[in-house]
Design an enzyme around this catalytic site. Structure first.
Site, PDB file in Angstrom:
ATOM      1  N   ILE A 180       1.727 -86.253  36.784  1.00  0.00           N
ATOM      2  CA  ILE A 180       1.337 -85.239  37.750  1.00  0.00           C
ATOM      3  C   ILE A 180       0.512 -85.944  38.819  1.00  0.00           C
ATOM      4  O   ILE A 180      -0.054 -87.009  38.577  1.00  0.00           O
ATOM      5  CB  ILE A 180       0.559 -84.058  37.114  1.00  0.00           C
ATOM      6  CG1 ILE A 180      -0.658 -84.537  36.323  1.00  0.00           C
ATOM      7  CG2 ILE A 180       1.477 -83.225  36.246  1.00  0.00           C
ATOM      8  CD1 ILE A 180      -1.477 -83.408  35.709  1.00  0.00           C
ATOM      9  N   ASP A 181       0.458 -85.363  39.998  1.00  0.00           N
ATOM     10  CA  ASP A 181      -0.205 -86.012  41.125  1.00  0.00           C
ATOM     11  C   ASP A 181      -1.698 -86.185  40.880  1.00  0.00           C
ATOM     12  O   ASP A 181      -2.301 -85.454  40.078  1.00  0.00           O
ATOM     13  CB  ASP A 181       0.004 -85.198  42.402  1.00  0.00           C
ATOM     14  CG  ASP A 181       1.463 -85.080  42.791  1.00  0.00           C
ATOM     15  OD1 ASP A 181       2.230 -85.998  42.463  1.00  0.00           O
ATOM     16  OD2 ASP A 181       1.829 -84.062  43.413  1.00  0.00           O
TER      17      ASP A 181
END
Length: 302
Positions: free
Chosen positions: A136-137
């Site tokens: 995930i970012d």
């Protein structure tokens, strides 16, 4: 691992670097220029400059050598571990933490923290992302599953590939909806005008996001998103594409937005079959404090 591509040009009068950027969306323009300069790009078995105008029928051979693996050092960084056994770890990644080392982020990542916590992490082909099966970012918070051995990695990656796991996200987005739910089916690839961004592009990879509207406020909405695919920045790109960018998103959203530490996007629910026992495991975590605070403010001004 070295990758090789053979392309046949169907459209002419475009620069070599632009052509390769459109066909090989995983490569940045900078990386493409490096490959051309290092004679790893051959047009009809000859080296050409990046400014060469490709012609219909040109055969382009591209060799992408494996990058030198980064040395990853263990770091004593606190982890919010939701679950752990001999095969998997489920961790709640805080907003602001990068998942694994990369250019510009050589340390202080989740992987550095995991290596301090345990040496039992499944090896990865790249070397710098042991245990990591999905990401995930940096400024997205929430749940990630980590593989501690090769069989676990294979099982978790297979579940991702066959869409049998469960990933639900919460997001605060701009605007209100007339519908209660919807599906965004739009291919995602590198933005041809800004290589730091992704975009909905005709030749992108298939990307599907399902969303459900949970609450609506003045100028904003709280939604739940379920990923069917896992493209880079998928929810952020898809929501911006339909006119509802994620609040706080510095890349795809407006400047006037909710104050925070980046996009208000949280991986809230993660479910998968245990790689050894086959038991279904499902976990849920609340959004970070700043997410909850902004929600409370929006509810008051409703």
């Amino acid at each position: 691992m070295t990758n090789k591509y053979v392309l046949t040009v169907k459209d002419s009068s475009i620069r070599l670097d632009k052509y390769l950027a459109s066909e090989l969306s995983d490569l940045s323009r900078t990386r493409i220029k490096e490959l051309v300069k290092e004679n790893n790009v051959l047009v009809n078995d000859k080296s050409e400059k990046v400014s060469y105008k490709v012609q219909v029928g040109d055969e382009i051979k591209v060799t992408v050598p494996a990058l030198e693996p980064l040395a990853v050092e263990p770091e004593d960084i606190p982890l919010d571990i939701i679950y752990e056994d001999d095969d998997v770890i489920v961790v709640n990644k805080p907003q602001g933490m990068v998942v694994h080392p990369a250019a510009g982020h050589p340390n202080h990542t989740l992987v550095n923290a995991l290596l301090y916590h345990t040496r039992d992490l499944a090896q990865s082909p790249e070397g710098f992302r042991p245990g990591i099966v999905h990401r995930i970012d940096k400024d997205t918070s929430g749940l990630l599953m980590i593989a501690k051995n090769a069989p676990a990695r294979e099982s978790l990656e297979d579940q991702l590939a066959h869409k049998t796991n469960k990933r639900l996200y919460l997001a605060i987005v701009h605007g209100n909806f007339s519908e209660e739910a919807g599906t965004i089916d739009a291919p995602i690839g590198r933005n041809p005008f800004d290589r730091k961004k992704m975009a909905v592009v005709e030749k992108g990879k298939s990307a599907v996001t399902h969303f459900k509207v949970l609450e609506q406020f003045k100028d904003y909405s709280l939604i739940q998103c379920q990923l069917e695919t896992g493209r880079t920045h998928q929810i952020r790109v898809h929501m911006a594409y339909i006119g509802h960018p994620v609040a706080g998103d510095p890349l795809y959203g407006p400047r006037k937005t909710l104050k925070g530490n980046g996009q208000f996007l949280h991986a809230a629910v993660l479910g998968f079959k245990h790689p050894k026992t086959g038991e279904w495991l499902e976990f849920k975590v609340d959004p970070p404090k700043i997410f909850e605070e902004r929600l409370a403010e929006l509810r008051k001004s409703k």
